[in-house]
Enzyme design. Structure first.
Site, PDB file in Angstrom:
ATOM      1  N   GLU A   7       7.990 -18.621  -1.683  1.00 43.63           N
ATOM      2  CA  GLU A   7       7.383 -18.627  -0.341  1.00 43.63           C
ATOM      3  C   GLU A   7       7.988 -19.675   0.591  1.00 43.63           C
ATOM      4  OE1 GLU A   7       2.898 -17.228  -1.466  1.00 43.63           O
ATOM      5  OE2 GLU A   7       3.359 -19.310  -1.816  1.00 43.63           O
TER       6      GLU A   7
HETATM    7  C1  TNX Z   1       1.060 -17.384  -4.296  1.00 43.49           C
HETATM    8  S1  TNX Z   1       2.542 -17.175  -6.741  1.00 43.49           S
HETATM    9  C2  TNX Z   1       1.617 -18.624  -4.562  1.00 43.49           C
HETATM   10  C3  TNX Z   1       0.756 -19.808  -4.652  1.00 43.49           C
HETATM   11  C4  TNX Z   1      -0.691 -19.463  -4.401  1.00 43.49           C
HETATM   12  C5  TNX Z   1      -1.022 -18.147  -5.075  1.00 43.49           C
HETATM   13  C6  TNX Z   1      -2.463 -17.763  -5.009  1.00 43.49           C
HETATM   14  C7  TNX Z   1       3.390 -18.215  -6.065  1.00 43.49           C
HETATM   15  C8  TNX Z   1       4.668 -18.461  -6.681  1.00 43.49           C
HETATM   16  N1  TNX Z   1       2.919 -18.801  -4.947  1.00 43.49           N
HETATM   17  O1  TNX Z   1       1.203 -20.807  -3.768  1.00 43.49           O
HETATM   18  O2  TNX Z   1      -1.479 -20.485  -4.892  1.00 43.49           O
HETATM   19  O3  TNX Z   1      -0.259 -17.130  -4.483  1.00 43.49           O
HETATM   20  O4  TNX Z   1      -2.740 -16.644  -5.794  1.00 43.49           O
END
Ligand code: TNX
Length: 507
Positions: A309
């Site tokens: 992300e």
């Molecule tokens: C996505 S999964 C994220 C996290 C959040 C999560 C909540 C991932 C690699 N990154 O930053 O906590 O969703 O479900």
């Protein structure tokens, strides 16, 4: 008394034969053999039943025999006495976990085992759970408890998500302001406390050592280049100013949360707003120092560098950063692990990818995951709509998030790891179940989200699917075996969510 089939064991063993009759547990039954395993088993039996078997007496024999070919495998025979034989120390430990699951009380309250013979070994060598200690901080003792419980389900890796926008959770000597200024907040402060926390280097070593005693490898993660807001609190020169995205703005409004501001601790749930300064050499001094300390304190092979992300980083900068940082990990003699988005970059050869897309992958996610394999690495599967322990089990569940839908026990169990991505079987390292903690404010909350679904992931990671000719995991028996975990979990103080999907048994 003959225990009803199937044997109440999770994960399902490779093969099991149940024989007539019981072996009662009495104080006359001793335990002998491997010293560490002997102590562990005696303590566990005493805690559960109040009966303390004698040390170094005949009865239960515990030993390692390298003639058992499969790593982490074991054989278990319960007859007039008990023999547990591990292929290695881990295998012996897993045989003991199976023996403890089979220890049951009859209708009169007497303890014993149904006579049986079991042969067992895991399907995948990477069987993981992830704990997000950034959005909510867990104490060293809480982490040790989680390790014990995961190991009882034959998980062998605990991934610790040690840094995120909300907090930095490990003291490093080379950049000492992180533990002072970057760790004071979390996402779950109760309004009067900010809910922060940070492990000292000794704390971290204590976690690693405890994990090793349960045959669990710690996989530490420093999430970069996004998810790095907290780093800027201590070292502003390393971090870009926050950039907003539509999703973050919507979420902040809906949840009534503050927007991220440079230099101010962030306690909201938004993602994708932070980035390290990619074209600044100081950033790489920082990363090299932190990862060097982490590598020295981490006996396991893996260092996880995040990579998810990173919406606040341009694609070119992201690719440059990931190639460089996976290279640093490799130079330190460790194997880099990264979330699947990092597959957009030329990761260092051998980098392991962690897939967190859906059971039906988008072409882009699938291509990113495949890149790790093309570059000689493997993939860990954490499909969010099946393996994420923080996704709500029902729409009205008070804890958890719903962005990946609803994950009930059936959804968590009913998928085939080899069928999601188009990868050669040997490219799948295994499975990991992450617990993100935006909505988790204590260990009880964590237990409510983890249990019972964690048992489904444990079985997927350990057991091969049943076929007409071979035993293995099957959804027909899983529900019944799961219901029979209840007395063990209650004895262990685990406040599991008693979902109505399952009939929970008393004994
Ligand atoms: C996505 S999964 C994220 C996290 C959040 C999560 C909540 C991932 C690699 N990154 O930053 O906590 O969703 O479900």
């Amino acid at each position: 008394m003959v225990l009803p089939l199937p044997l109440p064991v999770i994960p399902a063993p490779v093969s099991s034969i149940v024989e007539e009759g019981m072996l009662p547990l009495t104080a006359a039954l001793g335990v002998h053999g491997d010293p560490a395993a002997t102590t562990l088993l005696i303590d566990a039996i005493a805690r559960r039943t109040g009966i303390r078997p004698a040390q170094d007496e005949t009865g239960i024999s515990l030993r390692v025999d390298p003639a058992i070919a499969a790593a982490e495998g074991y054989t278990l025979t319960i007859a007039d006495d008990v023999e547990v034989t591990g292929a290695d120390a881990a295998g012996l430990f897993y045989g003991i976990q199976t023996l403890l699951q089979l220890l049951r009380q009859d209708e009169h309250g007497s303890w014993g085992w149904s006579r049986a013979r079991i042969e067992d070994a895991p399907r995948f060598d990477y069987r993981g759970v992830m704990l997000d200690v950034t959005r909510h901080f867990f104490t060293v003792d809480e982490v040790k408890t989680v390790i014990d419980r995961c190991a009882a389900l034959k998980f062998n890796h605990l991934h610790l998500h040690l840094s995120d926008d909300q907090g930095w959770r490990l003291h490093v000597d080379s950049w000492p302001l992180l533990s002072e200024l970057s760790s004071t907040a979390s996402a779950t402060g109760d309004g009067t406390t900010a809910g922060g926390g940070c492990y000292s280097r000794d704390d971290y070593r204590a976690i690693v050592a405890h994990a090793a005693s349960r045959h669990v490898t710690i996989v530490p993660e420093i999430d970069m280049p996004g998810h790095t807001h907290a780093i800027g609190l201590a070292y502003p020169e390393l971090a870009e100013d926050p950039v907003m995205n539509e999703h973050l703005l919507d979420d902040a409004e809906r949840l009534g949360q503050e927007l991220p501001k440079a230099g101010v601790p962030y306690t909201g749930w938004g993602v994708g707003h932070s980035s390290l300064r990619i074209r600044n050499e100081r950033t790489y001094d920082f990363i090299r120092d932190v990862l060097t300390e982490l590598a020295e304190m981490t006996p396991g092979p893996y260092l996880h560098i995040g990579g998810d992300e990173s919406l606040g980083t341009s694609p070119e900068d992201f690719a440059y950063f990931i190639a460089r940082v996976t290279g640093i990990v490799t130079e330190l003699g460790k194997t880099p692990v990264a979330w699947h988005e990092a597959g957009a970059a030329d990761v260092a050869p051998g980098t392991v990818g962690q897939y967190w897309g859906l059971l039906e992958p988008s072409p882009e996610h699938a291509a990113h995951a495949a890149r790790f394999v093309e570059r000689g690495g493997r993939v860990i599967l954490s499909p969010a709509d099946a393996a994420y322990l923080d996704i709500k089990p029902t729409a009205d569940f008070p804890l958890g998030l719903a962005w990946a839908g609803i994950v009930d026990v059936h959804r968590a169990y009913d998928w085939e790891p080899a069928a999601i991505l188009d990868l050669p079987t040997e490219a799948i390292a295994g499975i990991e179940a992450p617990l993100w903690t935006e909505t988790v404010s204590c260990l009880t909350d964590a237990e409510q989200l983890m249990y019972p679904r964690i048992a489904a992931i444990a079985e997927l990671a350990w057991s091969t699917p049943a076929t007409p000719d071979a035993e293995g995991r099957d959804s027909g028996s899983f529900g019944e075996r799961l219901g029979r975990m209840a007395p063990l979990w209650r004895a262990d103080g685990i406040r599991f969510h008693p979902t109505t999907e399952i009939v929970w048994s008393e004994r």
